[in-house]
Scaffold this motif. Structure first.
Motif, PDB file in Angstrom:
ATOM      1  N   ILE A   1      -3.396 -36.410  64.957  1.00  0.00           N
ATOM      2  CA  ILE A   1      -4.671 -36.947  65.081  1.00  0.00           C
ATOM      3  C   ILE A   1      -4.420 -38.360  65.856  1.00  0.00           C
ATOM      4  O   ILE A   1      -3.675 -39.055  65.612  1.00  0.00           O
ATOM      5  N   THR A   2      -5.047 -38.455  66.914  1.00  0.00           N
ATOM      6  CA  THR A   2      -4.955 -39.505  67.832  1.00  0.00           C
ATOM      7  C   THR A   2      -6.120 -40.382  67.643  1.00  0.00           C
ATOM      8  O   THR A   2      -7.049 -40.400  66.886  1.00  0.00           O
ATOM      9  N   ALA A   3      -6.163 -41.612  68.488  1.00  0.00           N
ATOM     10  CA  ALA A   3      -7.128 -42.521  68.677  1.00  0.00           C
ATOM     11  C   ALA A   3      -8.396 -41.997  68.922  1.00  0.00           C
ATOM     12  O   ALA A   3      -9.583 -42.719  69.045  1.00  0.00           O
ATOM     13  N   HIS A   4      -8.502 -40.765  69.575  1.00  0.00           N
ATOM     14  CA  HIS A   4      -9.567 -40.355  70.251  1.00  0.00           C
ATOM     15  C   HIS A   4     -10.159 -38.970  69.394  1.00  0.00           C
ATOM     16  O   HIS A   4     -10.934 -38.481  69.947  1.00  0.00           O
ATOM     17  N   THR A   5      -9.387 -38.880  68.330  1.00  0.00           N
ATOM     18  CA  THR A   5      -9.619 -37.377  67.599  1.00  0.00           C
ATOM     19  C   THR A   5     -10.741 -37.554  66.804  1.00  0.00           C
ATOM     20  O   THR A   5     -11.140 -38.765  66.319  1.00  0.00           O
ATOM     21  N   THR A   6     -12.074 -36.701  67.137  1.00  0.00           N
ATOM     22  CA  THR A   6     -13.174 -36.576  66.341  1.00  0.00           C
ATOM     23  C   THR A   6     -13.097 -35.491  65.436  1.00  0.00           C
ATOM     24  O   THR A   6     -12.425 -34.620  65.403  1.00  0.00           O
ATOM     25  N   ALA A   7     -14.125 -35.806  64.520  1.00  0.00           N
ATOM     26  CA  ALA A   7     -14.301 -34.437  63.331  1.00  0.00           C
ATOM     27  C   ALA A   7     -14.476 -33.287  64.211  1.00  0.00           C
ATOM     28  O   ALA A   7     -14.101 -32.305  63.846  1.00  0.00           O
ATOM     29  N   THR A   8     -15.298 -33.183  65.346  1.00  0.00           N
ATOM     30  CA  THR A   8     -15.477 -32.014  66.173  1.00  0.00           C
ATOM     31  C   THR A   8     -14.219 -31.334  66.617  1.00  0.00           C
ATOM     32  O   THR A   8     -13.889 -30.138  66.720  1.00  0.00           O
ATOM     33  N   THR A   9     -13.426 -32.163  67.352  1.00  0.00           N
ATOM     34  CA  THR A   9     -12.242 -31.771  68.075  1.00  0.00           C
ATOM     35  C   THR A   9     -11.325 -31.274  67.078  1.00  0.00           C
ATOM     36  O   THR A   9     -10.607 -30.198  67.214  1.00  0.00           O
ATOM     37  N   LEU A  10     -11.198 -31.929  65.850  1.00  0.00           N
ATOM     38  CA  LEU A  10     -10.265 -31.742  64.877  1.00  0.00           C
ATOM     39  C   LEU A  10     -10.582 -30.200  64.392  1.00  0.00           C
ATOM     40  O   LEU A  10      -9.885 -29.413  63.896  1.00  0.00           O
ATOM     41  N   HIS A  11     -11.945 -30.214  64.078  1.00  0.00           N
ATOM     42  CA  HIS A  11     -12.468 -28.843  63.407  1.00  0.00           C
ATOM     43  C   HIS A  11     -12.076 -27.691  64.234  1.00  0.00           C
ATOM     44  O   HIS A  11     -11.968 -26.765  63.669  1.00  0.00           O
ATOM     45  N   ASP A  12     -12.408 -27.854  65.629  1.00  0.00           N
ATOM     46  CA  ASP A  12     -12.056 -26.630  66.324  1.00  0.00           C
ATOM     47  C   ASP A  12     -10.660 -26.373  66.447  1.00  0.00           C
ATOM     48  O   ASP A  12     -10.291 -25.149  66.477  1.00  0.00           O
ATOM     49  N   ALA A  13      -9.744 -27.405  66.569  1.00  0.00           N
ATOM     50  CA  ALA A  13      -8.119 -27.134  66.536  1.00  0.00           C
ATOM     51  C   ALA A  13      -7.710 -26.418  65.193  1.00  0.00           C
ATOM     52  O   ALA A  13      -7.024 -25.433  65.207  1.00  0.00           O
ATOM     53  N   LEU A  14      -8.251 -26.806  64.208  1.00  0.00           N
ATOM     54  CA  LEU A  14      -7.843 -26.331  62.744  1.00  0.00           C
ATOM     55  C   LEU A  14      -8.624 -25.026  62.654  1.00  0.00           C
ATOM     56  O   LEU A  14      -7.823 -23.997  61.853  1.00  0.00           O
ATOM     57  N   SER A  15      -9.596 -24.729  63.228  1.00  0.00           N
ATOM     58  CA  SER A  15     -10.385 -23.512  63.098  1.00  0.00           C
ATOM     59  C   SER A  15      -9.528 -22.426  63.685  1.00  0.00           C
ATOM     60  O   SER A  15      -9.344 -21.461  63.345  1.00  0.00           O
ATOM     61  N   ALA A  16      -9.155 -22.541  65.001  1.00  0.00           N
ATOM     62  CA  ALA A  16      -8.343 -21.528  65.766  1.00  0.00           C
ATOM     63  C   ALA A  16      -6.901 -21.599  65.060  1.00  0.00           C
ATOM     64  O   ALA A  16      -6.378 -20.441  65.012  1.00  0.00           O
ATOM     65  N   LEU A  17      -6.258 -22.503  64.601  1.00  0.00           N
ATOM     66  CA  LEU A  17      -5.118 -22.501  63.919  1.00  0.00           C
ATOM     67  C   LEU A  17      -5.148 -21.671  62.721  1.00  0.00           C
ATOM     68  O   LEU A  17      -4.300 -20.811  62.417  1.00  0.00           O
ATOM     69  N   GLY A  18      -6.447 -21.744  61.956  1.00  0.00           N
ATOM     70  CA  GLY A  18      -6.359 -21.140  60.714  1.00  0.00           C
ATOM     71  C   GLY A  18      -6.556 -19.713  60.868  1.00  0.00           C
ATOM     72  O   GLY A  18      -5.918 -18.687  60.189  1.00  0.00           O
ATOM     73  N   GLY A  19      -7.014 -18.979  61.876  1.00  0.00           N
ATOM     74  CA  GLY A  19      -6.987 -17.791  62.277  1.00  0.00           C
ATOM     75  C   GLY A  19      -5.891 -17.305  62.706  1.00  0.00           C
ATOM     76  O   GLY A  19      -5.308 -16.080  62.163  1.00  0.00           O
ATOM     77  N   THR A  20      -4.849 -18.032  63.422  1.00  0.00           N
ATOM     78  CA  THR A  20      -3.541 -17.590  63.659  1.00  0.00           C
ATOM     79  C   THR A  20      -2.641 -17.462  62.432  1.00  0.00           C
ATOM     80  O   THR A  20      -1.879 -16.506  62.281  1.00  0.00           O
ATOM     81  N   LEU A  21      -2.792 -18.428  61.576  1.00  0.00           N
ATOM     82  CA  LEU A  21      -2.000 -18.485  60.505  1.00  0.00           C
ATOM     83  C   LEU A  21      -2.386 -17.347  59.487  1.00  0.00           C
ATOM     84  O   LEU A  21      -1.376 -16.825  58.756  1.00  0.00           O
ATOM     85  N   ALA A  22      -3.599 -17.154  59.363  1.00  0.00           N
ATOM     86  CA  ALA A  22      -3.998 -15.962  58.348  1.00  0.00           C
ATOM     87  C   ALA A  22      -3.278 -14.759  58.891  1.00  0.00           C
ATOM     88  O   ALA A  22      -3.006 -13.945  57.941  1.00  0.00           O
ATOM     89  N   VAL A  23      -3.356 -14.560  59.943  1.00  0.00           N
ATOM     90  CA  VAL A  23      -2.702 -13.139  60.821  1.00  0.00           C
ATOM     91  C   VAL A  23      -1.409 -13.249  60.321  1.00  0.00           C
ATOM     92  O   VAL A  23      -0.620 -12.238  59.946  1.00  0.00           O
ATOM     93  N   GLN A  24      -0.544 -14.456  60.358  1.00  0.00           N
ATOM     94  CA  GLN A  24       0.858 -14.553  60.240  1.00  0.00           C
ATOM     95  C   GLN A  24       1.017 -14.514  58.846  1.00  0.00           C
ATOM     96  O   GLN A  24       2.128 -13.585  58.428  1.00  0.00           O
ATOM     97  N   ALA A  25       0.252 -14.989  57.998  1.00  0.00           N
ATOM     98  CA  ALA A  25       0.519 -14.671  56.449  1.00  0.00           C
ATOM     99  C   ALA A  25       0.481 -13.178  55.762  1.00  0.00           C
ATOM    100  O   ALA A  25       1.227 -12.872  54.955  1.00  0.00           O
ATOM    101  N   LEU A  26      -0.397 -12.533  56.485  1.00  0.00           N
ATOM    102  CA  LEU A  26      -0.565 -11.326  55.910  1.00  0.00           C
ATOM    103  C   LEU A  26       0.601 -10.480  56.598  1.00  0.00           C
ATOM    104  O   LEU A  26       0.729  -9.260  56.006  1.00  0.00           O
ATOM    105  N   ALA A  27       1.126 -10.870  57.757  1.00  0.00           N
ATOM    106  CA  ALA A  27       2.261  -9.961  58.398  1.00  0.00           C
ATOM    107  C   ALA A  27       3.369 -10.170  57.478  1.00  0.00           C
ATOM    108  O   ALA A  27       4.522  -9.452  57.550  1.00  0.00           O
ATOM    109  N   GLY A  28       3.677 -11.250  56.468  1.00  0.00           N
ATOM    110  CA  GLY A  28       4.703 -11.636  55.597  1.00  0.00           C
ATOM    111  C   GLY A  28       5.802 -10.847  55.747  1.00  0.00           C
ATOM    112  O   GLY A  28       6.064 -10.051  56.638  1.00  0.00           O
TER     113      GLY A  28
END
Length: 310
Positions: free
Chosen positions: A156-183
């Protein structure tokens, strides 16, 4: 793997799409029922329902799961290996948590145990955290208390907004969900230290307190835009929404907090100053400051109020 996906807002859509692309058999999607939206208040399906229908997946939209034995039976009949949950919005009773063979996994937008609860993205920016992230958690009855399977951070930087953080975490959530199921992944209990809670936000959370520091006010603007949005009031009760600002934490002044200091909309704060870059007046859209000032005067010495104007 045979999956049920449960989610409602935009945040959950990349996870649904990632699991589908990974080849999982998503036998049903659960989402909040369509809600009235827009000027005409027509019923509008959630982003997850819309995405699921585009993928040809059955969508179920129960109003409640509490004591809903019919829905419990329908969920069990799906014979899912696992359920993946992302910002669904309904509490899953224990009978549903226990139904899938591998249980229910939650995609949570924080580095648990910090920011359990409803507004982890906004709360992390408001608090001045230097990082956020996504945790894949095995769900249990408590509020975001289950053991962690995967956890990855983003800055989180001095320019991070709720929108930019939402989008970054949303994409990361998809990646990690796939990895979790590949366990398999070891389920690590959450530490007892460091637990914080992210409350459900209201519109009043967006009211700017000019007695706060310039940095704190800037964080509030970045955290709460676009919703619930940040705002201030003039002496006549006019509400002005603030969309973007630039803090100057070291600028000195002797004016009361909330005072307009100059023609560039530099505002006195408890410490430092804040230059308003985007504003919105009633009945209009958000504007850049120079365009705003062409149709609305905020003269030097004008006081912006931190409390509701009676």
């Amino acid at each position: 793997m045979r999956l049920v996906f449960m989610g409602t807002p935009d945040f959950a859509v990349p996870a649904l799409q990632a699991l589908h692309t990974a080849g999982h058999d998503i036998v049903a999607v659960y989402s909040q029922p369509p809600r009235p939206a827009g000027r005409g208040k027509a019923l509008r399906a959630s982003p997850v329902q819309h995405a699921a229908e585009q993928l040809g997946i059955e969508v179920r939209c129960p109003v409640s799961l509490r004591k809903n034995t019919q829905e419990w039976e329908a969920f069990a009949a799906l014979q899912a290996d696992a359920a993946v949950v992302a910002a669904y919005g309904l509490i899953l009773p224990q009978v549903m948590l226990d139904t899938p063979r591998l249980g229910c996994l939650n995609i949570h937008a924080s580095l648990l145990p910090r920011w359990r609860g409803a507004s982890p993205i906004q709360s992390s920016i408001l608090a001045g955290d230097t990082q956020s992230g996504v945790t894949i958690m095995q769900m249990e009855a408590g509020l975001d208390t289950g053991p962690m399977l995967l956890r990855e951070s983003v800055p989180i930087t001095a320019h991070t907004t709720a929108t930019t953080l939402h989008d970054a975490l949303s994409a990361l959530g998809g990646t990690l969900a796939v990895q979790a199921l590949a366990g398999p992944h070891a389920a690590v209990p959450q530490p007892e230290a460091g637990v914080t809670y992210a409350p459900r936000l209201t519109k009043e959370d967006g009211r700017i307190n000019w007695h706060d520091s310039a940095e704190a006010i800037d964080r509030r603007i970045r955290a709460l835009t676009p919703w619930p949005g940040t705002f201030t009031q003039l002496a006549d009760g006019t509400v002005l929404k603030i969309g973007n600002a630039q803090p100057n934490p070291t600028q000195q002044h002797n004016a009361p907090p909330g005072t307009v200091l100059d023609g560039t909309l530099t505002i006195a704060c408890g410490t430092g100053t804040l230059r308003l870059l985007q504003l919105q007046k009633p009945g209009r859209g958000m504007m850049e400051a120079d365009a705003f000032l062409r149709g609305f005067a905020l003269d030097k010495g004008t006081l912006l109020h931190s409390l509701p104007v009676e």
